[in-house]
Design a protein around this motif. Structure first.
Motif, PDB file in Angstrom:
ATOM      1  N   GLY A 393       0.672  -1.116   0.103  1.00 17.46           N
ATOM      2  CA  GLY A 393      -0.040   0.082   0.083  1.00 17.46           C
ATOM      3  C   GLY A 393       0.910   1.185  -0.078  1.00 17.46           C
ATOM      4  N   CYS A 394       0.056   2.634   0.346  1.00 17.78           N
ATOM      5  CA  CYS A 394       0.989   3.627   0.232  1.00 17.78           C
ATOM      6  C   CYS A 394       1.517   3.948   1.686  1.00 17.78           C
ATOM      7  CB  CYS A 394      -0.047   4.775  -0.095  1.00 17.78           C
ATOM      8  SG  CYS A 394      -1.005   4.687  -1.725  1.00 17.78           S
ATOM      9  N   LEU A 399      -0.114   9.623   1.482  1.00 16.33           N
ATOM     10  CA  LEU A 399      -1.572   9.869   1.709  1.00 16.33           C
ATOM     11  C   LEU A 399      -1.755  11.457   2.077  1.00 16.33           C
ATOM     12  CD1 LEU A 399      -2.891   6.455   3.778  1.00 16.33           C
ATOM     13  CD2 LEU A 399      -2.937   7.263   1.234  1.00 16.33           C
ATOM     14  N   ASP A 400      -0.790  11.761   2.987  1.00 17.10           N
ATOM     15  CA  ASP A 400      -0.745  13.021   3.559  1.00 17.10           C
ATOM     16  C   ASP A 400      -0.528  14.275   2.555  1.00 17.10           C
ATOM     17  OD1 ASP A 400      -0.977  12.541   6.109  1.00 17.10           O
ATOM     18  OD2 ASP A 400       0.895  12.394   6.740  1.00 17.10           O
ATOM     19  N   ALA A 401       0.373  13.777   1.362  1.00 13.41           N
ATOM     20  CA  ALA A 401       0.549  14.658   0.409  1.00 13.41           C
ATOM     21  C   ALA A 401      -0.679  14.743  -0.465  1.00 13.41           C
ATOM     22  CB  ALA A 401       1.892  13.922  -0.556  1.00 13.41           C
ATOM     23  N   LEU A 403      -3.681  14.511   0.654  1.00 12.51           N
ATOM     24  CA  LEU A 403      -4.763  15.282   1.259  1.00 12.51           C
ATOM     25  C   LEU A 403      -4.112  16.853   1.154  1.00 12.51           C
ATOM     26  CD1 LEU A 403      -5.352  12.877   4.274  1.00 12.51           C
ATOM     27  CD2 LEU A 403      -7.113  13.575   2.532  1.00 12.51           C
ATOM     28  N   GLU A 404      -3.134  16.957   1.188  1.00 15.48           N
ATOM     29  CA  GLU A 404      -2.625  18.397   0.885  1.00 15.48           C
ATOM     30  C   GLU A 404      -2.667  18.941  -0.620  1.00 15.48           C
ATOM     31  OE1 GLU A 404       1.646  21.082   1.139  1.00 15.48           O
ATOM     32  OE2 GLU A 404       1.355  19.149   2.310  1.00 15.48           O
ATOM     33  N   ILE A 405      -2.535  18.138  -1.586  1.00 17.11           N
ATOM     34  CA  ILE A 405      -2.744  18.726  -2.863  1.00 17.11           C
ATOM     35  C   ILE A 405      -4.216  18.648  -3.150  1.00 17.11           C
ATOM     36  CG2 ILE A 405      -0.511  18.171  -3.610  1.00 17.11           C
ATOM     37  CD1 ILE A 405      -1.690  15.833  -5.236  1.00 17.11           C
ATOM     38  N   SER A 406      -5.099  17.804  -2.584  1.00 16.20           N
ATOM     39  CA  SER A 406      -6.327  17.721  -2.698  1.00 16.20           C
ATOM     40  C   SER A 406      -7.025  17.710  -4.197  1.00 16.20           C
ATOM     41  CB  SER A 406      -7.176  18.995  -1.905  1.00 16.20           C
ATOM     42  OG  SER A 406      -8.351  18.889  -1.871  1.00 16.20           O
ATOM     43  N   PRO A 407      -6.755  16.932  -5.053  1.00 12.63           N
ATOM     44  CA  PRO A 407      -7.272  16.607  -6.187  1.00 12.63           C
ATOM     45  C   PRO A 407      -8.817  16.097  -5.912  1.00 12.63           C
ATOM     46  CG  PRO A 407      -6.326  14.530  -5.556  1.00 12.63           C
ATOM     47  CD  PRO A 407      -5.559  15.518  -4.513  1.00 12.63           C
ATOM     48  N   ALA A 408      -9.495  16.606  -7.006  1.00  8.68           N
ATOM     49  CA  ALA A 408     -10.943  16.638  -7.268  1.00  8.68           C
ATOM     50  C   ALA A 408     -11.175  14.889  -7.076  1.00  8.68           C
ATOM     51  CB  ALA A 408     -11.420  17.012  -8.259  1.00  8.68           C
ATOM     52  N   ARG A 409     -10.515  13.971  -7.758  1.00  4.81           N
ATOM     53  CA  ARG A 409     -10.742  12.549  -7.858  1.00  4.81           C
ATOM     54  C   ARG A 409      -9.516  11.820  -7.641  1.00  4.81           C
ATOM     55  NH1 ARG A 409     -14.176  11.526 -12.938  1.00  4.81           N
ATOM     56  NH2 ARG A 409     -12.929  13.097 -14.019  1.00  4.81           N
ATOM     57  N   ILE A 410      -9.573  10.735  -6.946  1.00  7.97           N
ATOM     58  CA  ILE A 410      -8.556   9.666  -6.706  1.00  7.97           C
ATOM     59  C   ILE A 410      -9.007   8.391  -7.133  1.00  7.97           C
ATOM     60  CG2 ILE A 410      -7.163   8.407  -5.076  1.00  7.97           C
ATOM     61  CD1 ILE A 410      -7.235  11.079  -3.227  1.00  7.97           C
ATOM     62  N   VAL A 426      -7.847   6.364   5.901  1.00  7.34           N
ATOM     63  CA  VAL A 426      -7.338   7.602   6.024  1.00  7.34           C
ATOM     64  C   VAL A 426      -7.840   8.778   5.183  1.00  7.34           C
ATOM     65  CG1 VAL A 426      -4.969   8.913   5.855  1.00  7.34           C
ATOM     66  CG2 VAL A 426      -5.395   6.668   6.928  1.00  7.34           C
ATOM     67  N   LEU A 427      -7.906   8.444   3.598  1.00  7.53           N
ATOM     68  CA  LEU A 427      -8.542   9.495   2.929  1.00  7.53           C
ATOM     69  C   LEU A 427     -10.132   9.853   3.014  1.00  7.53           C
ATOM     70  CD1 LEU A 427      -6.744   7.956  -0.402  1.00  7.53           C
ATOM     71  CD2 LEU A 427      -6.106  10.010   1.059  1.00  7.53           C
ATOM     72  N   CYS A 428     -10.795   8.864   3.429  1.00  7.64           N
ATOM     73  CA  CYS A 428     -12.302   9.089   3.569  1.00  7.64           C
ATOM     74  C   CYS A 428     -12.683   9.709   4.849  1.00  7.64           C
ATOM     75  CB  CYS A 428     -13.091   7.757   3.456  1.00  7.64           C
ATOM     76  SG  CYS A 428     -13.217   7.557   1.569  1.00  7.64           S
ATOM     77  N   ASP A 429     -11.546   9.566   6.056  1.00  8.55           N
ATOM     78  CA  ASP A 429     -11.934  10.299   7.225  1.00  8.55           C
ATOM     79  C   ASP A 429     -11.546  11.807   7.053  1.00  8.55           C
ATOM     80  OD1 ASP A 429     -12.630   8.155   8.757  1.00  8.55           O
ATOM     81  OD2 ASP A 429     -10.760   7.777   9.823  1.00  8.55           O
ATOM     82  N   GLN A 430     -10.931  12.173   6.127  1.00  4.21           N
ATOM     83  CA  GLN A 430     -10.481  13.647   5.933  1.00  4.21           C
ATOM     84  C   GLN A 430     -11.552  14.255   4.997  1.00  4.21           C
ATOM     85  OE1 GLN A 430      -8.182  15.060   7.589  1.00  4.21           O
ATOM     86  NE2 GLN A 430      -7.850  13.330   8.649  1.00  4.21           N
ATOM     87  N   ALA A 431     -11.614  14.235   3.489  1.00  9.51           N
ATOM     88  CA  ALA A 431     -12.023  14.787   2.727  1.00  9.51           C
ATOM     89  C   ALA A 431     -12.760  14.038   1.432  1.00  9.51           C
ATOM     90  CB  ALA A 431     -11.330  16.003   2.081  1.00  9.51           C
ATOM     91  N   TYR A 432     -12.721  12.828   1.539  1.00  7.61           N
ATOM     92  CA  TYR A 432     -13.268  12.018   0.322  1.00  7.61           C
ATOM     93  C   TYR A 432     -14.337  11.103   0.589  1.00  7.61           C
ATOM     94  CZ  TYR A 432      -9.159  13.978  -2.514  1.00  7.61           C
ATOM     95  OH  TYR A 432      -8.341  14.935  -2.957  1.00  7.61           O
ATOM     96  N   ALA A 433     -15.026  10.931  -0.413  1.00  6.44           N
ATOM     97  CA  ALA A 433     -16.170   9.588  -0.210  1.00  6.44           C
ATOM     98  C   ALA A 433     -15.795   8.575  -1.360  1.00  6.44           C
ATOM     99  CB  ALA A 433     -17.363  10.424  -0.489  1.00  6.44           C
ATOM    100  N   LEU A 434     -16.035   7.470  -0.771  1.00  9.50           N
ATOM    101  CA  LEU A 434     -15.793   6.161  -1.723  1.00  9.50           C
ATOM    102  C   LEU A 434     -17.166   6.003  -2.606  1.00  9.50           C
ATOM    103  CD1 LEU A 434     -14.118   3.702  -2.436  1.00  9.50           C
ATOM    104  CD2 LEU A 434     -15.289   2.397  -0.537  1.00  9.50           C
ATOM    105  N   THR A 435     -17.023   6.249  -3.818  1.00  9.55           N
ATOM    106  CA  THR A 435     -18.218   6.197  -4.852  1.00  9.55           C
ATOM    107  C   THR A 435     -18.443   4.763  -5.481  1.00  9.55           C
ATOM    108  OG1 THR A 435     -16.801   6.957  -6.661  1.00  9.55           O
ATOM    109  CG2 THR A 435     -17.944   8.455  -5.288  1.00  9.55           C
TER     110      THR A 435
END
Length: 468
Positions: A393-394, A399-401, A403-410, A426-435
């Protein structure tokens, strides 16, 4: 309730009757006896077995089945005569439909249990149209047999003892004649074989590759040093096998479990085979990472492209880009595709593959993913980041990077549901939703599963269990 610690009749060597209920992520059958979990290799859900316990712990144990008291309806005859010995395939006795069911459950369970997702928006698994003869790559360790013959194959389960093979049902059929011929040549030329315990001898591995679409094959000998007559033999192999386009020698003199060393020399023909991937031309070298199931990789990348629905004005980053397997298909639909890879040799191959396909909107960078991500983002906005990390994994710094650059989609492609779930949490606890999650079976007859997860920026916590 009886205490598990004090419960009677729980010791190594004990014989029990056990019904197999499930399959573990490591490939073993799983049953329960006196409230304890028992793991049994080569068992099938629905089997009723007589099992000897080989190792016991207070709450779980491991066993070996002695007799099938009642076979499961999901049990099938293995395609391989050494399936119960070879460590290459765990699930040959399991019907393919049941394998797919287990893999879907493995992905969903990891995301819910380890990722904390209440519900997983998961598409049905992409089953392989060809569950056998799909592997485009084989790397065989070599050893001397008891009677002096050459053994090549995979390790017996849980050991470093080679199970000798002359053909493998999951390998592309073009590789089997090369395996038989190479073993005969090694024996006839009396090349010394490597002893990993003594760190003596020359020939360590036989590596074979084939282009699924092109049929081109590549043969590589991995040695600790020179082999007498190897240049002459390479030319002979090339003349005897019409689809063989190159014979290479890789030198690995280190005390290591890694197959390849740093130095590869082309002995005859060319040091790569050509393959087509989604209509693109790729050059693949002996040590190049490339998905072992070409058809399934194409199917999954097609889903990735469909879900992204790029409009041609996006900047896309392909992290862990390798030789450009994802970068090049993405570049055909984006304004720019920037690849990041820590291995300089892979980046050189990615640049060559981009040039081979006339893709001028690509750029490839050597470096740590987290560092290059941040550097690129300082110069231009990033719309999409595609991740395809190794099995571990990463790193958290990646993951911190992100979250910092915050692309619209991952987009996160993974061969390990456990580390995928960890990183998505980690990502979805911050600013992303799993679609969406799309699993795909790249590795029929084994417990491994590939999947791709799609995330969108929301600025809020994703669809997860509330954290205490």
């Amino acid at each position: 309730m009886t205490s598990l610690v004090n419960a009677p009749h729980w010791q190594q060597g004990q014989v029990i009757d056990l019904t197999i209920d499930d399959l573990s992520s490591s490939g073993d059958g799983v049953g329960r006896w006196q409230e304890r979990v028992v793991f049994v290799p080569n068992a099938v859900p629905g089997d009723k077995l007589q099992v000897r316990l080989t190792r016991v712990k207070p709450t779980h144990g491991f066993g070996q089945w002695l007799t099938i008291l009642e076979p499961s309806p999901h049990r099938v005859r293995p395609a391989c005569i050494v399936a119960d010995k070879c460590g290459g395939c765990q699930w040959q006795p399991v019907s393919y439909a049941r394998q797919l069911q287990a893999k879907e459950h493995q992905v969903q369970s990891a995301l819910m249990r380890l990722g904390g997702f209440v519900s997983v928006p998961m598409a049905p698994i992409l089953g392989a149209p060809q569950p056998l003869a799909y592997r485009n790559k084989a790397t065989y360790p070599l050893a001397r047999g008891a009677e002096g013959g050459v053994k090549a194959g995979y390790y017996r389960q849980g050991t470093h003892q080679i199970v000798n093979l002359n053909r493998c049902p999951i390998q592309h059929e073009a590789l089997n004649p090369l395996l038989v011929d190479a073993k005969a040549v090694i024996q006839a030329r009396a090349w010394s074989l490597y002893d990993e315990k003594k760190h003596q001898g020359r020939l360590r591995h036989l590596a074979l590759r084939v282009g699924h679409h092109t049929g081109q094959t590549l043969l590589t000998l991995v040695t600790t040093g020179p082999l007498p007559g190897v240049d002459e033999q390479a030319e002979q192999w090339l003349s005897e096998h019409p689809d063989l386009v190159g014979v290479c020698l890789n030198v690995n003199g280190k005390k290591t479990n890694a197959v390849f060393g740093d130095e590869t020399r082309c002995l005859a023909g060319q040091p790569y085979l050509e393959e087509t991937f989604l209509g693109l031309r790729l050059r693949i070298q002996p040590a190049t990472f490339f998905q072992v199931n070409t058809a399934q990789a194409e199917a999954l990348v097609s889903v990735l492209l469909e879900q992204l629905n790029l409009q041609g004005n996006e900047t896309v980053i392909d992290a862990y880009c390798g030789i450009g397997t994802l970068s090049l298909p993405l570049a055909r639909h984006a304004a720019r595709c920037l690849g990041i890879e820590s291995q300089a040799e892979a980046v050189a191959q990615a640049r060559q593959n981009a040039a081979l396909n006339g893709l001028q909107n690509t750029e490839f960078f050597v470096g740590a993913v987290e560092d290059v991500l941040l550097e690129i983002s300082r110069q231009q906005p990033v719309d999409v980041v595609v991740l395809d990390p190794p099995r571990k994994g990463c790193d958290r710094t990646v993951l911190d990077a992100l979250l910092e650059i915050s692309p619209a989609r991952i987009v996160y492609m993974s061969c390990n549901p456990a580390t995928l779930a960890r990183d998505l949490k980690v990502l979805c606890d911050q600013a992303y939703a799993l679609t969406m999650v799309q699993p795909a079976d790249f590795f029929p007859q084994t417990a491994h599963v590939e999947c791709v997860a799609f995330l969108e920026q929301t600025g809020m916590v994703g669809v997860k269990e509330p954290q205490p």
